[in-house]
Design a protein around this motif. Structure first.
Motif, PDB file in Angstrom:
ATOM      1  N   LEU A  25      86.989  76.099  -6.296  1.00  0.00           N
ATOM      2  CA  LEU A  25      85.827  76.417  -7.132  1.00  0.00           C
ATOM      3  C   LEU A  25      85.200  77.740  -6.705  1.00  0.00           C
ATOM      4  O   LEU A  25      84.947  78.622  -7.537  1.00  0.00           O
ATOM      5  CB  LEU A  25      84.809  75.284  -7.044  1.00  0.00           C
ATOM      6  CG  LEU A  25      83.571  75.388  -7.931  1.00  0.00           C
ATOM      7  CD1 LEU A  25      83.950  75.604  -9.389  1.00  0.00           C
ATOM      8  CD2 LEU A  25      82.698  74.154  -7.770  1.00  0.00           C
ATOM      9  N   TYR A  26      84.959  77.900  -5.410  1.00  0.00           N
ATOM     10  CA  TYR A  26      84.374  79.149  -4.919  1.00  0.00           C
ATOM     11  C   TYR A  26      85.291  80.338  -5.192  1.00  0.00           C
ATOM     12  O   TYR A  26      84.843  81.393  -5.663  1.00  0.00           O
ATOM     13  CB  TYR A  26      84.104  79.053  -3.419  1.00  0.00           C
ATOM     14  CG  TYR A  26      82.829  78.341  -3.069  1.00  0.00           C
ATOM     15  CD1 TYR A  26      81.584  78.881  -3.385  1.00  0.00           C
ATOM     16  CD2 TYR A  26      82.848  77.122  -2.388  1.00  0.00           C
ATOM     17  CE1 TYR A  26      80.401  78.236  -3.047  1.00  0.00           C
ATOM     18  CE2 TYR A  26      81.676  76.468  -2.043  1.00  0.00           C
ATOM     19  CZ  TYR A  26      80.457  77.028  -2.378  1.00  0.00           C
ATOM     20  OH  TYR A  26      79.295  76.392  -2.045  1.00  0.00           O
ATOM     21  N   ASN A  27      86.570  80.181  -4.865  1.00  0.00           N
ATOM     22  CA  ASN A  27      87.509  81.291  -5.046  1.00  0.00           C
ATOM     23  C   ASN A  27      87.638  81.686  -6.512  1.00  0.00           C
ATOM     24  O   ASN A  27      87.766  82.875  -6.834  1.00  0.00           O
ATOM     25  CB  ASN A  27      88.883  80.918  -4.475  1.00  0.00           C
ATOM     26  CG  ASN A  27      88.882  80.856  -2.962  1.00  0.00           C
ATOM     27  OD1 ASN A  27      88.116  81.555  -2.307  1.00  0.00           O
ATOM     28  ND2 ASN A  27      89.733  80.011  -2.396  1.00  0.00           N
ATOM     29  N   PHE A  28      87.570  80.696  -7.408  1.00  0.00           N
ATOM     30  CA  PHE A  28      87.655  80.999  -8.832  1.00  0.00           C
ATOM     31  C   PHE A  28      86.464  81.835  -9.288  1.00  0.00           C
ATOM     32  O   PHE A  28      86.624  82.853  -9.971  1.00  0.00           O
ATOM     33  CB  PHE A  28      87.719  79.708  -9.648  1.00  0.00           C
ATOM     34  CG  PHE A  28      87.754  79.934 -11.138  1.00  0.00           C
ATOM     35  CD1 PHE A  28      88.940  80.243 -11.769  1.00  0.00           C
ATOM     36  CD2 PHE A  28      86.589  79.849 -11.896  1.00  0.00           C
ATOM     37  CE1 PHE A  28      88.981  80.471 -13.136  1.00  0.00           C
ATOM     38  CE2 PHE A  28      86.617  80.074 -13.254  1.00  0.00           C
ATOM     39  CZ  PHE A  28      87.812  80.396 -13.882  1.00  0.00           C
ATOM     40  N   VAL A  29      85.259  81.416  -8.916  1.00  0.00           N
ATOM     41  CA  VAL A  29      84.050  82.144  -9.317  1.00  0.00           C
ATOM     42  C   VAL A  29      84.064  83.565  -8.747  1.00  0.00           C
ATOM     43  O   VAL A  29      83.744  84.535  -9.441  1.00  0.00           O
ATOM     44  CB  VAL A  29      82.787  81.381  -8.866  1.00  0.00           C
ATOM     45  CG1 VAL A  29      81.538  82.230  -9.095  1.00  0.00           C
ATOM     46  CG2 VAL A  29      82.665  80.065  -9.613  1.00  0.00           C
ATOM     47  N   ILE A  30      84.457  83.705  -7.478  1.00  0.00           N
ATOM     48  CA  ILE A  30      84.496  85.030  -6.846  1.00  0.00           C
ATOM     49  C   ILE A  30      85.542  85.914  -7.507  1.00  0.00           C
ATOM     50  O   ILE A  30      85.271  87.072  -7.884  1.00  0.00           O
ATOM     51  CB  ILE A  30      84.786  84.891  -5.337  1.00  0.00           C
ATOM     52  CG1 ILE A  30      83.573  84.263  -4.632  1.00  0.00           C
ATOM     53  CG2 ILE A  30      85.101  86.252  -4.720  1.00  0.00           C
ATOM     54  CD1 ILE A  30      83.847  83.867  -3.187  1.00  0.00           C
ATOM     55  N   ASN A  31      86.767  85.398  -7.688  1.00  0.00           N
ATOM     56  CA  ASN A  31      87.857  86.217  -8.243  1.00  0.00           C
ATOM     57  C   ASN A  31      87.620  86.578  -9.702  1.00  0.00           C
ATOM     58  O   ASN A  31      87.918  87.704 -10.123  1.00  0.00           O
ATOM     59  CB  ASN A  31      89.197  85.489  -8.092  1.00  0.00           C
ATOM     60  CG  ASN A  31      89.626  85.373  -6.641  1.00  0.00           C
ATOM     61  OD1 ASN A  31      89.276  86.217  -5.810  1.00  0.00           O
ATOM     62  ND2 ASN A  31      90.381  84.334  -6.320  1.00  0.00           N
ATOM     63  N   LEU A  32      87.090  85.638 -10.479  1.00  0.00           N
ATOM     64  CA  LEU A  32      86.809  85.920 -11.883  1.00  0.00           C
ATOM     65  C   LEU A  32      85.775  87.036 -12.012  1.00  0.00           C
ATOM     66  O   LEU A  32      85.978  88.017 -12.743  1.00  0.00           O
ATOM     67  CB  LEU A  32      86.309  84.659 -12.588  1.00  0.00           C
ATOM     68  CG  LEU A  32      85.793  84.851 -14.021  1.00  0.00           C
ATOM     69  CD1 LEU A  32      86.920  85.329 -14.941  1.00  0.00           C
ATOM     70  CD2 LEU A  32      85.173  83.562 -14.558  1.00  0.00           C
ATOM     71  N   ASN A  33      84.677  86.901 -11.297  1.00  0.00           N
ATOM     72  CA  ASN A  33      83.607  87.886 -11.416  1.00  0.00           C
ATOM     73  C   ASN A  33      83.987  89.227 -10.788  1.00  0.00           C
ATOM     74  O   ASN A  33      83.524  90.279 -11.241  1.00  0.00           O
ATOM     75  CB  ASN A  33      82.325  87.342 -10.796  1.00  0.00           C
ATOM     76  CG  ASN A  33      81.664  86.303 -11.684  1.00  0.00           C
ATOM     77  OD1 ASN A  33      80.979  86.643 -12.646  1.00  0.00           O
ATOM     78  ND2 ASN A  33      81.890  85.034 -11.389  1.00  0.00           N
ATOM     79  N   ARG A  34      84.845  89.214  -9.780  1.00  0.00           N
ATOM     80  CA  ARG A  34      85.326  90.476  -9.209  1.00  0.00           C
ATOM     81  C   ARG A  34      86.137  91.252 -10.244  1.00  0.00           C
ATOM     82  O   ARG A  34      85.975  92.459 -10.398  1.00  0.00           O
ATOM     83  CB  ARG A  34      86.171  90.185  -7.962  1.00  0.00           C
ATOM     84  CG  ARG A  34      86.738  91.416  -7.279  1.00  0.00           C
ATOM     85  CD  ARG A  34      87.338  91.050  -5.943  1.00  0.00           C
ATOM     86  NE  ARG A  34      86.297  90.749  -4.958  1.00  0.00           N
ATOM     87  CZ  ARG A  34      86.511  90.093  -3.830  1.00  0.00           C
ATOM     88  NH1 ARG A  34      87.717  89.614  -3.553  1.00  0.00           N
ATOM     89  NH2 ARG A  34      85.522  89.897  -2.979  1.00  0.00           N
ATOM     90  N   GLU A  35      86.999  90.536 -10.961  1.00  0.00           N
ATOM     91  CA  GLU A  35      87.798  91.206 -12.004  1.00  0.00           C
ATOM     92  C   GLU A  35      86.912  91.693 -13.142  1.00  0.00           C
ATOM     93  O   GLU A  35      87.113  92.787 -13.672  1.00  0.00           O
ATOM     94  CB  GLU A  35      88.869  90.256 -12.536  1.00  0.00           C
ATOM     95  CG  GLU A  35      90.040  90.057 -11.592  1.00  0.00           C
ATOM     96  CD  GLU A  35      91.351  89.839 -12.346  1.00  0.00           C
ATOM     97  OE1 GLU A  35      91.501  90.361 -13.470  1.00  0.00           O
ATOM     98  OE2 GLU A  35      92.216  89.134 -11.803  1.00  0.00           O
ATOM     99  N   LEU A  36      85.946  90.890 -13.546  1.00  0.00           N
ATOM    100  CA  LEU A  36      85.046  91.306 -14.629  1.00  0.00           C
ATOM    101  C   LEU A  36      84.270  92.565 -14.240  1.00  0.00           C
ATOM    102  O   LEU A  36      84.092  93.477 -15.059  1.00  0.00           O
ATOM    103  CB  LEU A  36      84.070  90.176 -14.962  1.00  0.00           C
ATOM    104  CG  LEU A  36      84.659  88.908 -15.589  1.00  0.00           C
ATOM    105  CD1 LEU A  36      83.591  87.836 -15.739  1.00  0.00           C
ATOM    106  CD2 LEU A  36      85.301  89.215 -16.939  1.00  0.00           C
TER     107      LEU A  36
END
Length: 297
Positions: free
Chosen positions: A151-162
């Motif tokens: 969950l944490y890694n998804f939120v971090i990676n998604l927003n980093r790409e955005l």
């Protein structure tokens, strides 16, 4: 008799209506019918009625005691491997079939919800680590801990790409539901020995201090704070869908206001229900889109 049949065949006494029957019959909240029946039957058990009020104060007292203990020796007795073997033993030996069913569904549905969000944000490429257990054995493989990390890694990676690409999450005209299972989740039959009596809420309250004991203080705080990402996931899904209808029942609120660990067990139950409701809504939208596509063709 299935849990759904238990409620469908329940007599309705107008002078003494069953509160769980009322909630089961209500369709205002999106919820898989099989899971809803299993959860409500579990809620109506003697374990939840009589055991939970006795064990909850002791479980929360243990959280306070362990918090003080962790201040002195923050990394003593820490072992994720041992933790998950204890959890597996507890689930296999003491937890009711309905509760185990709901726990395994949570991991399965959580992975599908994250997959749906990723699939509907054009231009992002996020590696996923989906957890889709259909039996209790995978619990031994750090299942609970990996769920939080995902969950944490998804939120971090998604927003980093955005941020890097200067894009944002927007409503999609044609939704990609390839990650969402609309048929029955293939979870195997759970143990049904006489010892498997403990309902979901009581089990979670009892397991929470065990979780705290075998994790570092940092790991336990991270795990409990992950519950407040429910609102984050709900907002992301509502942006993609283009509507926040029926997403208002998220109770683990603002992720920028961390709460204490004392009520982590209760908040974990709310977290599970939020996942069930969001997934049920996505299934509903998937079936609707498939029906519209069939009509137009």
């Amino acid at each position: 008799m299935s849990d759904a049949d238990y409620f469908k065949n329940m007599p309705h006494d107008k002078n003494d209506p069953n509160p769980f029957l009322a909630i089961y019959m209500d369709q205002s909240i999106p919820f898989n019918e099989e899971a809803k029946a299993a959860y409500l039957k579990d809620c109506s058990s003697r374990s939840r009625q009589f055991l939970l009020p006795v064990l909850r104060p002791f479980a929360r007292l243990m959280i306070i005691v362990l918090q003080l203990y962790k201040i002195i020796v923050p990394k003593a007795l820490t072992s994720s491997r041992l933790l998950h073997r204890v959890l597996h033993f507890g689930m296999k030996t003491f937890v009711s079939p309905s509760a185990n069913f709901m726990i395994l569904r949570h991991f399965y549905l959580g992975s599908e919800v994250l997959g749906f969000i990723r699939d509907n944000v054009p231009g992002v490429h996020i590696e996923m680590n989906p957890l889709k257990p259909t039996k209790l054995e995978p619990v031994k493989d750090d299942l609970f801990l990996i769920h939080d990390l995902n969950l944490y890694n998804f939120v971090i990676n998604l927003n980093r790409e955005l941020r890097e690409k200067g894009t944002e999450v927007t409503a999609q005209k044609q939704l990609n539901f390839s990650s969402i299972t609309s048929s029955r989740i293939p979870i195997e039959q759970m143990p049904r020995r006489w010892t498997n009596f403990m309902d979901l809420t009581t089990a979670i309250e009892c397991f929470t201090p065990v979780y705290q004991l075998f994790l570092t203080d940092n790991d336990f705080w991270r795990a409990t704070n992950s519950l407040q990402l429910d609102e984050t996931i709900g907002i992301l899904a509502s942006k993609i869908i283009g509507s926040n209808d029926r997403l208002a029942l998220i109770n683990n609120k603002h992720p920028m206001v961390p709460l204490t660990t004392l009520k982590a067990g209760f908040r974990l139950v709310l977290h599970g229900l939020a996942t069930e409701q969001l997934h049920a809504l996505l299934v509903e939208l998937k079936l609707k889109q498939q029906k519209e596509a069939a009509i137009s063709s």
